[in-house]
Motif scaffolding. Sequence first.
Motif, PDB file in Angstrom:
ATOM      1  N   ILE A 115       0.845  -1.197   0.000  1.00 25.32           N
ATOM      2  CA  ILE A 115       0.000   0.000   0.000  1.00 25.32           C
ATOM      3  C   ILE A 115       0.876   1.241   0.000  1.00 25.32           C
ATOM      4  O   ILE A 115       1.798   1.368   0.818  1.00 25.32           O
ATOM      5  N   GLY A 116       0.608   2.126  -0.936  1.00 24.54           N
ATOM      6  CA  GLY A 116       1.334   3.393  -1.025  1.00 24.54           C
ATOM      7  C   GLY A 116       0.361   4.551  -1.080  1.00 24.54           C
ATOM      8  O   GLY A 116      -0.819   4.375  -1.398  1.00 24.54           O
ATOM      9  N   PHE A 117       0.875   5.739  -0.788  1.00 19.78           N
ATOM     10  CA  PHE A 117       0.021   6.918  -0.732  1.00 19.78           C
ATOM     11  C   PHE A 117       0.534   8.023  -1.651  1.00 19.78           C
ATOM     12  O   PHE A 117       1.745   8.230  -1.788  1.00 19.78           O
ATOM     13  N   VAL A 118      -0.400   8.692  -2.291  1.00 21.36           N
ATOM     14  CA  VAL A 118      -0.143   9.954  -2.975  1.00 21.36           C
ATOM     15  C   VAL A 118      -1.122  10.963  -2.386  1.00 21.36           C
ATOM     16  O   VAL A 118      -2.058  10.611  -1.667  1.00 21.36           O
ATOM     17  N   THR A 119      -0.895  12.232  -2.685  1.00 16.70           N
ATOM     18  CA  THR A 119      -1.824  13.278  -2.271  1.00 16.70           C
ATOM     19  C   THR A 119      -2.256  14.072  -3.492  1.00 16.70           C
ATOM     20  O   THR A 119      -1.406  14.519  -4.269  1.00 16.70           O
ATOM     21  N   LEU A 120      -3.551  14.169  -3.692  1.00 16.61           N
ATOM     22  CA  LEU A 120      -4.093  15.135  -4.650  1.00 16.61           C
ATOM     23  C   LEU A 120      -5.259  15.820  -3.949  1.00 16.61           C
ATOM     24  O   LEU A 120      -6.211  15.164  -3.528  1.00 16.61           O
ATOM     25  N   HIS A 121      -5.131  17.137  -3.775  1.00 14.60           N
ATOM     26  CA  HIS A 121      -6.190  17.893  -3.124  1.00 14.60           C
ATOM     27  C   HIS A 121      -7.290  18.172  -4.155  1.00 14.60           C
ATOM     28  O   HIS A 121      -7.098  18.921  -5.104  1.00 14.60           O
ATOM     29  N   LYS A 159     -11.568  22.511 -20.439  1.00 15.01           N
ATOM     30  CA  LYS A 159     -10.370  22.859 -19.682  1.00 15.01           C
ATOM     31  C   LYS A 159     -10.563  22.481 -18.218  1.00 15.01           C
ATOM     32  O   LYS A 159     -11.508  22.911 -17.569  1.00 15.01           O
ATOM     33  N   MET A 160      -9.651  21.671 -17.692  1.00 10.74           N
ATOM     34  CA  MET A 160      -9.698  21.268 -16.292  1.00 10.74           C
ATOM     35  C   MET A 160      -9.079  22.344 -15.402  1.00 10.74           C
ATOM     36  O   MET A 160      -8.170  23.078 -15.811  1.00 10.74           O
ATOM     37  N   HIS A 161      -9.555  22.423 -14.169  1.00  9.89           N
ATOM     38  CA  HIS A 161      -9.003  23.302 -13.153  1.00  9.89           C
ATOM     39  C   HIS A 161      -7.770  22.628 -12.548  1.00  9.89           C
ATOM     40  O   HIS A 161      -7.741  21.399 -12.400  1.00  9.89           O
ATOM     41  N   SER A 162      -6.742  23.388 -12.205  1.00  7.12           N
ATOM     42  CA  SER A 162      -5.524  22.808 -11.646  1.00  7.12           C
ATOM     43  C   SER A 162      -5.720  22.375 -10.200  1.00  7.12           C
ATOM     44  O   SER A 162      -6.425  23.039  -9.437  1.00  7.12           O
ATOM     45  N   GLU A 163      -5.071  21.257  -9.837  1.00  9.29           N
ATOM     46  CA  GLU A 163      -5.119  20.730  -8.482  1.00  9.29           C
ATOM     47  C   GLU A 163      -3.705  20.372  -8.036  1.00  9.29           C
ATOM     48  O   GLU A 163      -2.895  19.905  -8.828  1.00  9.29           O
ATOM     49  N   TYR A 164      -3.443  20.558  -6.758  1.00  9.92           N
ATOM     50  CA  TYR A 164      -2.114  20.284  -6.217  1.00  9.92           C
ATOM     51  C   TYR A 164      -1.953  18.794  -5.914  1.00  9.92           C
ATOM     52  O   TYR A 164      -2.859  18.154  -5.375  1.00  9.92           O
ATOM     53  N   TYR A 165      -0.771  18.241  -6.240  1.00 13.36           N
ATOM     54  CA  TYR A 165      -0.494  16.834  -5.940  1.00 13.36           C
ATOM     55  C   TYR A 165       0.920  16.682  -5.386  1.00 13.36           C
ATOM     56  O   TYR A 165       1.788  17.549  -5.573  1.00 13.36           O
ATOM     57  N   ALA A 199      -0.212  11.987 -14.327  1.00 13.75           N
ATOM     58  CA  ALA A 199       0.295  13.346 -14.541  1.00 13.75           C
ATOM     59  C   ALA A 199       1.790  13.431 -14.275  1.00 13.75           C
ATOM     60  O   ALA A 199       2.515  14.178 -14.950  1.00 13.75           O
ATOM     61  N   ALA A 200       2.263  12.653 -13.296  1.00  9.91           N
ATOM     62  CA  ALA A 200       3.662  12.748 -12.879  1.00  9.91           C
ATOM     63  C   ALA A 200       4.593  11.807 -13.640  1.00  9.91           C
ATOM     64  O   ALA A 200       5.803  12.031 -13.670  1.00  9.91           O
ATOM     65  N   ALA A 201       4.041  10.752 -14.250  1.00 12.13           N
ATOM     66  CA  ALA A 201       4.881   9.737 -14.904  1.00 12.13           C
ATOM     67  C   ALA A 201       5.468  10.251 -16.211  1.00 12.13           C
ATOM     68  O   ALA A 201       4.839  11.022 -16.945  1.00 12.13           O
ATOM     69  N   GLU A 202       6.670   9.806 -16.496  1.00 10.54           N
ATOM     70  CA  GLU A 202       7.287  10.080 -17.795  1.00 10.54           C
ATOM     71  C   GLU A 202       6.656   9.167 -18.850  1.00 10.54           C
ATOM     72  O   GLU A 202       6.052   8.138 -18.510  1.00 10.54           O
ATOM     73  N   PRO A 203       6.777   9.518 -20.147  1.00  8.40           N
ATOM     74  CA  PRO A 203       6.143   8.708 -21.196  1.00  8.40           C
ATOM     75  C   PRO A 203       6.527   7.231 -21.155  1.00  8.40           C
ATOM     76  O   PRO A 203       5.715   6.369 -21.479  1.00  8.40           O
ATOM     77  N   GLN A 204       7.736   6.919 -20.724  1.00  8.82           N
ATOM     78  CA  GLN A 204       8.177   5.525 -20.679  1.00  8.82           C
ATOM     79  C   GLN A 204       7.764   4.834 -19.393  1.00  8.82           C
ATOM     80  O   GLN A 204       8.157   3.686 -19.142  1.00  8.82           O
ATOM     81  N   GLY A 205       6.962   5.495 -18.552  1.00  9.98           N
ATOM     82  CA  GLY A 205       6.459   4.873 -17.345  1.00  9.98           C
ATOM     83  C   GLY A 205       7.334   5.056 -16.122  1.00  9.98           C
ATOM     84  O   GLY A 205       7.094   4.430 -15.095  1.00  9.98           O
ATOM     85  N   VAL A 206       8.331   5.918 -16.190  1.00  7.59           N
ATOM     86  CA  VAL A 206       9.204   6.192 -15.047  1.00  7.59           C
ATOM     87  C   VAL A 206       8.530   7.219 -14.145  1.00  7.59           C
ATOM     88  O   VAL A 206       7.979   8.221 -14.616  1.00  7.59           O
ATOM     89  N   LEU A 207       8.570   6.979 -12.830  1.00  6.82           N
ATOM     90  CA  LEU A 207       7.945   7.886 -11.874  1.00  6.82           C
ATOM     91  C   LEU A 207       8.963   8.287 -10.822  1.00  6.82           C
ATOM     92  O   LEU A 207       9.600   7.442 -10.195  1.00  6.82           O
ATOM     93  N   GLY A 246       3.460  19.320  -7.373  1.00 10.80           N
ATOM     94  CA  GLY A 246       3.156  20.409  -8.294  1.00 10.80           C
ATOM     95  C   GLY A 246       1.669  20.510  -8.538  1.00 10.80           C
ATOM     96  O   GLY A 246       0.858  20.045  -7.737  1.00 10.80           O
ATOM     97  N   TRP A 247       1.321  21.081  -9.663  1.00  9.27           N
ATOM     98  CA  TRP A 247      -0.080  21.293 -10.024  1.00  9.27           C
ATOM     99  C   TRP A 247      -0.367  20.567 -11.330  1.00  9.27           C
ATOM    100  O   TRP A 247       0.462  20.545 -12.234  1.00  9.27           O
ATOM    101  N   THR A 248      -1.531  19.962 -11.401  1.00 14.64           N
ATOM    102  CA  THR A 248      -1.907  19.266 -12.637  1.00 14.64           C
ATOM    103  C   THR A 248      -3.315  19.655 -13.069  1.00 14.64           C
ATOM    104  O   THR A 248      -4.200  19.829 -12.233  1.00 14.64           O
TER     105      THR A 248
END
Length: 353
Positions: free
Chosen positions: A198-204, A222-228, A261-269, A274-276
């Motif tokens: 089990i792992g955790f991320v934060t997106l408000h 257009k989506m509104h930006s959210e902090y993660y 949002a955070a992953a690179e195209p090749q799947g690297v995280l 930041g904001w997405t």
Amino acid sequence: MLLKDFDYELPEELIAQTPIEPRNASRLMVLDPALESIEHRQFYDLSTFLAPGDALILNDTRVLPARLHGRREPTGAHIEVFLLRRIDKDSWETLVRPGKKAQIGQTIRFSEELSAEVTAHTDFGGRIVKFHYEGIFEEILDRLGETPLPPYIHERLEDRERYQTVYSREEGSAAAPTAGLHFTKEQLAELKAKGINIGFVTLHVGLGTFRPVNVEKIEDHKMHSEYYRIPEETADLIRRTKEAGCRVVAVGTTSIRTLEAAAEPQGVLAPKSGWTDIFIYPGYRFKLVDALVTNFHLPKSTLLMLISAFAGREFMLRAYEEAVRERYRFFSFGDAMFLTCRAERGAKEEGAL
């Protein structure tokens, strides 16, 4: 793609007004897009569909008591202020009702110890307000603020902790990551005992996630930006999971949006914050997430578009039709589904991020 492509008929009585007890007694629709199969289970059966080594990624955000009731000075007229996101120590982006009465320079009084001044307008029709107070703002907000519920819920919530996940800890959301509401502490312990990591991320979660799509072509929305935030231990867990050939299972659309949002195209995280404003709809190719736990979403919503990208639009709409026939409970306090990412990741349906 057109907005009408994501519509479906939902009887109003299927919109869940109260949470079920215990949390994990809700129903679970299990979907396999590759086989186009649908299975009906209970949420406490989730471990049946997970394997040792899989990583379950949870959003640990906590809902703010974000709704404040005040009076405009000097008239004394009632006004409601809904906190969306913190800009700095005392300034917040908000929604204000009635908005026309909240012009720059207007003072709003909530109590003897708390007031706010409107300092700016926002692009989405909201207001920036600066709070003035005596004491600790968070303590005052906890006393005066109300936990917001979605507008389609009309019943009063007796225990406001029921609109929080049992693992919530990072306060900052305007709405709950509702897929996580199904978990109990006991079920999470059972999953760990089985070897599920089990792992955790934060997106408000901001209200932008639930803002209606008002354009005919969804690509124009257009989506509104959210902090993660993705901590180092979660990035490391996902790397090890992928290297072991196991699955990354996101709990909720907020978790999947954070990871993608955070992953690179090749799947690297990598650890990141930041904001997405990522908007996922059919045509999107998923980089990290292999399976998803989610609730049933509103017609024509960006969340329905996301799961349509994940498992195929036609298949998801058929699943929703069956959920209506089987009298599943919908939306925030409703039932859940577990679905795997289809093999052809977005290749057949047109659209772009």
